[in-house]
Design a protein around this motif. Structure first.
Motif: not given
Length: 293
Positions: A234-240, A191-196, A132-135
């Motif tokens: 309001q999101p500031k980062a994606l968990l991929l 293609s990558i999934v946004v988990k949270d 899981v990557l935080t972007l």
């Protein structure tokens, strides 16, 4: 005695009215009697169910004990199969409340849990070979409030390199030349999934929605109309969730000079958007976010 006058006598209008009034009165009495009898029968035909005893209710994820519940009679026609009967009291004790339960309210089967749900349960479903990557990202540049956990995205990376080879060795790369450097743009994740998604406080936005859903209706409405709640969703980062190869590819570009990431949303046709599990809450949020703006 002369009876010929009686043979020719006809009832007058007054008599018809009296007979009609009498028949109507009898009809009303019969109907009223039947209604009262049925109502009396329904009132005496009751079902014993369980309900919340504390007047201030039961908070979410609290173990149910016997003093917290009581038996209560309801009219049989008001009973539904998802209610818990008084005979279920032993199976109810020891379970957890799924969310806040209002005081003196009837208990339903789906309001109780066998065990406390795991936080960020999606992490337990991630493939062991994946990571899981935080972007970080700007939600105003990526679909605003359209992007949701479960969406698939494509991510491109732009970065600067010294001007050595204008061709760059990649026929598919896009170039923007400057005096000393050239800028390359390549597809980082096809293609990558946004988990949270994380808010400014680094808290899970999906968990924020879930916590609000546990509240009773009055508290829920007050919380959802608050500025703090608006800020927290309001999101500031994606968990991929990506493979090791994808994460290694990201690490290779992360430290390059002048790097930037372009995120685009892919079709939801084959996606499993997590927020769809909370449709009611999502619609409520959408309805008043527009008013707040």
């Amino acid at each position: 005695m002369d009876l010929s006058g009686l043979k020719n006598a006809t009832p007058n209008k007054q008599m018809f009215k009296r007979v009609a009034a009498l028949l109507f009165s009898i009809l009303i009495i019969v109907v009223s009697y039947m209604f009262i009898t049925k109502a009396s029968k329904d009132a005496s035909d009751v079902v014993e169910v369980l309900r919340v005893k504390p007047s201030d209710g039961i908070p979410a994820y609290v173990v149910i004990t016997e003093p917290m519940i009581e038996k209560y009679n309801i009219i049989k026609k008001e009973y539904t199969e998802d209610m818990l009967l008084s005979e279920d009291v032993e199976s109810v004790k020891g379970k957890l409340s799924a969310y806040y339960l209002r005081g003196n309210s009837v208990l339903y089967k789906d309001q109780l849990l066998d065990e406390k749900p795991q936080k960020n349960e999606w992490l337990y479903q991630v493939n062991e070979e994946n990571e899981v990557l935080t972007l970080p990202y700007n939600f105003l540049e990526v679909g605003g409030d359209i992007l949701m956990p479960g969406d698939r995205v494509r991510i491109r990376v732009s970065y600067e390199v010294e001007q050595k080879d204008a061709a760059g060795g990649n026929p598919n790369a896009i170039y923007s030349e400057s005096t000393n450097t050239i800028k390359k743009t390549e597809v980082l994740f096809e293609s990558i999934v946004v988990k949270d998604m994380l808010n400014a406080s680094s808290h899970s936005i999906y968990e924020v929605y879930k916590e609000v859903q546990k509240l009773d209706e009055d508290k829920k409405q007050n919380v959802m109309k608050s500025k703090d709640f608006l800020k927290n969703i309001q999101p500031k980062a994606l968990l991929l969730e990506g493979t090791s190869a994808q994460i290694n590819n990201y690490a290779k570009y992360k430290g390059l000079n002048g790097n930037s990431f372009l995120i685009t949303i892919l079709s939801r046709k084959s996606s499993d958007v997590i927020i769809d599990q909370l449709p009611t809450l999502e619609k409520e949020v959408e309805s008043w976010i527009g008013k707040e703006d």
